[in-house]
Design an enzyme around this catalytic site. Structure first.
Site, PDB file in Angstrom:
ATOM      1  N   ASP A   8     -70.055 -12.264   9.334  1.00  0.00           N
ATOM      2  CA  ASP A   8     -71.463 -12.612   9.483  1.00  0.00           C
ATOM      3  C   ASP A   8     -71.473 -13.967  10.192  1.00  0.00           C
ATOM      4  O   ASP A   8     -71.299 -15.007   9.560  1.00  0.00           O
ATOM      5  CB  ASP A   8     -72.149 -12.696   8.115  1.00  0.00           C
ATOM      6  CG  ASP A   8     -73.613 -13.069   8.240  1.00  0.00           C
ATOM      7  OD1 ASP A   8     -74.268 -12.606   9.194  1.00  0.00           O
ATOM      8  OD2 ASP A   8     -74.110 -13.825   7.379  1.00  0.00           O
ATOM      9  N   GLU A  67     -71.753  -8.594  13.059  1.00  0.00           N
ATOM     10  CA  GLU A  67     -73.183  -8.385  13.279  1.00  0.00           C
ATOM     11  C   GLU A  67     -73.580  -8.802  14.688  1.00  0.00           C
ATOM     12  O   GLU A  67     -73.109  -9.818  15.195  1.00  0.00           O
ATOM     13  CB  GLU A  67     -73.989  -9.177  12.251  1.00  0.00           C
ATOM     14  CG  GLU A  67     -75.459  -8.811  12.235  1.00  0.00           C
ATOM     15  CD  GLU A  67     -76.191  -9.418  11.062  1.00  0.00           C
ATOM     16  OE1 GLU A  67     -76.198  -8.804   9.987  1.00  0.00           O
ATOM     17  OE2 GLU A  67     -76.734 -10.527  11.229  1.00  0.00           O
ATOM     18  N   ASP A 139     -73.655 -15.614   2.496  1.00  0.00           N
ATOM     19  CA  ASP A 139     -73.037 -15.311   3.790  1.00  0.00           C
ATOM     20  C   ASP A 139     -71.815 -14.419   3.612  1.00  0.00           C
ATOM     21  O   ASP A 139     -71.556 -13.533   4.433  1.00  0.00           O
ATOM     22  CB  ASP A 139     -72.662 -16.606   4.524  1.00  0.00           C
ATOM     23  CG  ASP A 139     -73.896 -17.430   4.858  1.00  0.00           C
ATOM     24  OD1 ASP A 139     -74.688 -16.977   5.695  1.00  0.00           O
ATOM     25  OD2 ASP A 139     -74.064 -18.515   4.270  1.00  0.00           O
TER      26      ASP A 139
END
Length: 174
Positions: A8, A67, A139
């Site tokens: 991420d 992502e 996160d």
């Protein structure tokens, strides 16, 4: 069994999560955050790059899910996010990992069953799927969700011999 790294990306905090895909489900291996501090952007990008390489060398994943950047209200934030994402991708590519990209909606859909899930719903599903008793950092939870999403997508492609397929414009390309 395949080790999968989920990333991420962020210019200040980059979450990572490593899961083991057993073919019958996923098991938690590790997760955490790479904190870059508040220095100049080149130093922060270097910290992301080095941190991702360290995680890869420590755990030895074969593949990585990351992502994709989405354009929000602030183009400057999207640009910084894209740069951090690029640093993580280069680190993984240099270590020979196969890299797949997922939108936030794809990750939420794969983990929570709806593309509109909030971060807490995703975290609760990550905890349930990986049988975690303690909440990971947000996160790190997002990174674990990306790794799980990647595992689910890989499993759906294996019976069709498409594990090497590339996704372009929402379609698989061989």
């Amino acid at each position: 069994m395949t080790l999968i790294l989920g990333i991420d990306p962020g210019s200040r905090i980059t979450g990572y999560g490593v899961v083991r895909d057993t073919g019958r489900g996923c098991e938690y291996v590790a997760s955490g955050c790479i904190r870059t501090g508040s220095g100049e952007m080149p130093e922060r990008l270097q910290a992301v790059y080095r941190g991702v390489r360290e995680v890869i060398r420590l755990h030895g994943p074969m593949t990585m899910g990351i992502e994709q950047v989405f354009m929000a209200r602030n183009p400057d934030s999207a640009l910084k996010l894209g740069q951090a994402r690029g640093a993580a991708i280069v680190a993984a590519a240099e270590e020979g990992l196969v890299i797949a990209e997922y939108t936030a909606t794809q990750v939420k859909q794969a983990i929570a069953g709806t593309g509109g899930a909030d971060k807490q719903q995703v975290m609760m599903m990550v905890m349930h799927l990986l049988k975690l008793v303690q909440k990971p950092q947000i996160d790190a939870s997002d990174a674990l969700a990306i790794a799980l999403c990647h595992a689910h997508h890989r499993q759906s492609l294996i019976p069709h011999g498409l594990t090497g397929a590339k996704r372009r414009g929402g379609r698989l390309r061989l």
